[in-house]
Design an enzyme around this catalytic site. Structure first.
Site, PDB file in Angstrom:
ATOM      1  N   HIS A  86       0.850  -1.192   0.000  1.00  0.00           N
ATOM      2  CA  HIS A  86       0.000   0.000   0.000  1.00  0.00           C
ATOM      3  C   HIS A  86       0.884   1.239   0.000  1.00  0.00           C
ATOM      4  O   HIS A  86       1.759   1.391   0.854  1.00  0.00           O
ATOM      5  CB  HIS A  86      -0.906  -0.007   1.228  1.00  0.00           C
ATOM      6  CG  HIS A  86      -2.087   0.915   1.141  1.00  0.00           C
ATOM      7  ND1 HIS A  86      -1.974   2.258   0.889  1.00  0.00           N
ATOM      8  CD2 HIS A  86      -3.424   0.674   1.272  1.00  0.00           C
ATOM      9  CE1 HIS A  86      -3.180   2.815   0.875  1.00  0.00           C
ATOM     10  NE2 HIS A  86      -4.073   1.860   1.101  1.00  0.00           N
TER      11      HIS A  86
ATOM     12  N   ASP B  33     -15.329   8.246   5.136  1.00  0.00           N
ATOM     13  CA  ASP B  33     -14.450   7.078   5.253  1.00  0.00           C
ATOM     14  C   ASP B  33     -14.112   6.835   6.716  1.00  0.00           C
ATOM     15  O   ASP B  33     -13.178   7.418   7.247  1.00  0.00           O
ATOM     16  CB  ASP B  33     -13.185   7.344   4.420  1.00  0.00           C
ATOM     17  CG  ASP B  33     -12.160   6.219   4.522  1.00  0.00           C
ATOM     18  OD1 ASP B  33     -12.494   5.167   5.089  1.00  0.00           O
ATOM     19  OD2 ASP B  33     -11.036   6.405   4.026  1.00  0.00           O
TER      20      ASP B  33
END
Length: 275
Positions: A67, A224
């Site tokens: 990531h 989020d």
């Protein structure tokens, strides 16, 4: 067998992260390529990498997921920010050539008021200039919740990026359950419809992995906020339908739920495997 794992720190090395994954019954894991807020990546230790390879082979690991740091914003209006993103992206791809990791995930970024088309133009310029045909890793765009000026809130925006990248065989998508639900895709009440939309707009051949996250926020909130599996607005049944779905069950799943220590992921892994 379900390919599933948590997000793990590699501060102690890749071998230690692999050992940690095995302890909690995981057969993959995700890791940040460097500090999530940016900074210089730690030099790779060949012995450490070799140790990870041995663990992965012995325990039949699936693909790992690297990531990118959150500070990577290829579509910023600020040239310095875009150049930092270019540097990190290029450096990370080169490092992955030495690691047993086939997937590289990044957030498309925020266009900071320039508009989606200009933002996507900046993203694809960097991708086209820094990717190369023989690279090992597949570059994976993450679906986003749509807060602020984020790009990637819709399948159409991700398709726009892929369409403008020359090396389409090196591109993919990571579907984040929290993000798509917050972005207006009802994976709780209409998973089949969401997957049909994905196939029609992008193509399921581009779906390479999933982030399994429940959400603290309601459907279509564009916010989020991850939650532990079954404790949020998606609920247990939604995750059961996802991990047993014939078009999804063989993909690698990665947990980004809010846990204090790696061992806390074990209950979620066991729950999801029980389905």
């Amino acid at each position: 067998m379900l390919i599933i794992g948590p997000h793990l720190s590699i501060a102690g090395g890749f071998t230690k992260a692999g050992q940690e994954a095995v302890k909690i019954n995981a057969n993959t894991f995700q890791f940040f390529t460097r500090n999530p807020r940016g900074g210089k990546a730690k030099a790779l230790d060949p012995e450490d990498v070799a140790g990870l390879r041995q663990i992965m082979a012995a325990h039949q690991f699936g693909d790992l997921l690297a990531h990118a740091p959150y500070t990577l914003n290829m579509c910023s209006a600020t040239p310095k920010t875009r150049e930092f993103a270019r540097m990190v992206f290029k450096e990370d791809l080169l490092r992955l050539e030495e690691l047993p990791c086939e997937l590289y995930n990044f957030h498309p970024g925020s266009h900071t008021g320039q508009g989606v088309e200009q933002g996507i133009s900046w993203i694809t310029q960097i991708l086209n200039e820094e990717m190369w045909p023989e690279q090992k890793a597949t570059v994976v765009l993450e679906t986003m919740s749509g807060k602020g000026t984020e790009i990637g809130r819709s399948f159409e925006e991700l398709k726009m990026i892929i369409d403008q990248v020359a090396l389409k065989d090196k591109m993919g998508v990571c579907l984040d359950t929290c993000h798509v639900y917050s972005g207006g895709y009802d994976v709780v009440g209409n998973l089949e419809g969401v997957l049909e939309d994905f196939e029609r707009i992008i193509g399921l051949n581009y779906l390479k992995c999933l982030h399994l996250n429940d959400s603290m926020m309601p459907f279509n909130s564009n916010k989020d906020r991850h939650q532990k599996i079954g404790l949020g607005t998606l609920g247990i049944n939604a995750f059961k339908q996802i991990v047993i779905h014939p078009q999804l069950k063989d993909l690698p799943f990665f947990l980004e739920t809010p846990q204090e220590v790696a061992q806390d992921y074990q209950k979620e892994i066991e729950l999801l495997r029980s389905f």
